[in-house]
Design an enzyme around this catalytic site. Structure first.
Site, PDB file in Angstrom:
ATOM      1  N   TYR A 103      -2.111 -61.158 -24.873  1.00 36.11           N
ATOM      2  CA  TYR A 103      -1.602 -61.700 -26.131  1.00 36.11           C
ATOM      3  C   TYR A 103      -0.328 -60.965 -26.540  1.00 36.11           C
ATOM      4  O   TYR A 103       0.613 -61.572 -27.059  1.00 36.11           O
ATOM      5  CB  TYR A 103      -2.656 -61.599 -27.234  1.00 36.11           C
ATOM      6  CG  TYR A 103      -3.926 -62.363 -26.941  1.00 36.11           C
ATOM      7  CD1 TYR A 103      -3.882 -63.664 -26.453  1.00 36.11           C
ATOM      8  CD2 TYR A 103      -5.165 -61.786 -27.144  1.00 36.11           C
ATOM      9  CE1 TYR A 103      -5.043 -64.371 -26.177  1.00 36.11           C
ATOM     10  CE2 TYR A 103      -6.340 -62.482 -26.862  1.00 36.11           C
ATOM     11  CZ  TYR A 103      -6.268 -63.770 -26.377  1.00 36.11           C
ATOM     12  OH  TYR A 103      -7.426 -64.456 -26.107  1.00 36.11           O
ATOM     13  N   HIS A 132     -18.672 -64.004 -18.988  1.00 35.02           N
ATOM     14  CA  HIS A 132     -19.160 -62.951 -19.888  1.00 35.02           C
ATOM     15  C   HIS A 132     -20.283 -63.483 -20.775  1.00 35.02           C
ATOM     16  O   HIS A 132     -21.334 -62.849 -20.919  1.00 35.02           O
ATOM     17  CB  HIS A 132     -18.024 -62.434 -20.782  1.00 35.02           C
ATOM     18  CG  HIS A 132     -16.888 -61.807 -20.036  1.00 35.02           C
ATOM     19  ND1 HIS A 132     -15.748 -61.362 -20.661  1.00 35.02           N
ATOM     20  CD2 HIS A 132     -16.712 -61.545 -18.717  1.00 35.02           C
ATOM     21  CE1 HIS A 132     -14.920 -60.868 -19.760  1.00 35.02           C
ATOM     22  NE2 HIS A 132     -15.476 -60.970 -18.585  1.00 35.02           N
TER      23      HIS A 132
END
Length: 305
Positions: A89, A179
């Protein structure tokens, strides 16, 4: 076997943002309106905050309840990749935004009541929850709460814009799907060891938490997307992913929304297969290490009671 297969999947799909030429998206970026640019900035500010919570607090919180050394190794990998996500990001910010714009984005992030509320709810569970509650918080964060932000780059990808930014998001989604499924499976192992009364109490707690988070997420979505006119479509996407999170935990879906209700442009973008990028100018994830299939609906049923 689940630990081993998850480790292999995660290591096969290892990636770094440095392999994706974000600067190739600058021409697209310049065509966006000021409102669109601001929304994109706020979206990635929120995602940065949540991924930082996950990498700095989340995995440490659930690592103490590992059943095997193999599980700890998987969690170490997950924690590292959450840091890669947060760093990615930053790469997007540094490519698309000026320093002043970045400062404004993080000022908004630090003061937005709905964003701060969901981060606080999850972090509080990480600090003070039981081992099972911490796993629930992790799954809801990765499989549900990220998706109000993921909608934006997937939407632009479907409209042939910001392809490299979206490529990073698709790689992050590919990680998060593993995940969430893995940690949800570990939750189910512990849940199935509870008494019937304890199971009912835990199930009630999970659904109450989901209601609270979804209500807050509606407000966050309205704040982000009302001016663009995307709010209702994003809410459908949120409900679809909320159901996925509950499925990861072995519970029944809460909302009626299915993949067929989600904007097809966005659903096409969420597919984590190889991108058809020009070989000389852009890097699709088919050029990354390993070839890993996207998570199918059946993958969320691992270990369900």
């Amino acid at each position: 076997m689940i630990d081993k297969s998850t480790w292999e999947k995660l290591t096969e799909q290892f990636w770094l943002d440095t392999r994706i030429p974000l600067s190739n998206d600058l021409d697209d970026w310049r065509t966006l309106s000021e409102l669109e640019k601001t929304t994109v900035g706020y979206v990635f500010g929120g995602l940065t905050l949540l991924d930082t919570v996950q990498s700095e607090s989340g995995i440490d919180a659930i690592r103490h309840d590992c059943r095997t050394p193999h599980e700890e190794a998987v969690l170490n990998n997950i924690q590292f990749m959450e840091s890669v996500h947060a760093k990615s990001y930053s790469s997007i910010f540094s490519t698309l935004n000026t320093k002043a714009e970045i400062d404004d984005i993080f000022e908004w992030t630090n003061t937005n009541e709905f964003l701060q509320k969901k981060a606080k709810i999850i972090n509080e569970i990480y600090l003070n929850g039981t081992a099972l509650e911490k796993k629930v918080a992790s799954v809801l964060l990765e499989t549900f709460l990220f998706y109000s932000g993921f909608y934006t780059p997937l939407y632009y990808l479907g409209n042939n814009k910001l392809a490299n930014v979206a490529e990073i998001i698709k790689l992050i989604i590919r990680d998060e799907s593993v995940h969430g499924t893995y940690i949800g499976y570990k939750f189910q192992l512990g849940y199935n060891e509870l008494s019937e009364e304890e199971q009912q109490a835990m199930e009630d707690w999970v659904y109450n938490l989901m209601y609270d988070l979804y209500e807050n997420e509606e407000h966050y979505t309205e704040l982000l997307y009302d001016e663009l006119g995307w709010t209702e479509e994003v809410k459908v996407f949120l409900r679809y992913n909320a159901n996925k999170a509950l499925m990861n935990l072995g519970f029944d879906p809460l909302f009626p929304d299915t993949a067929n209700d989600v904007n097809p442009i966005v659903m096409n973008g969420i597919s984590t297969g190889t991108s058809n990028h020009d070989f000389f100018s852009q890097v699709g994830n088919g050029y990354l290490l390993g070839t890993v299939e996207a998570m199918a609906d059946d993958d969320y049923l691992i270990g369900m009671k």
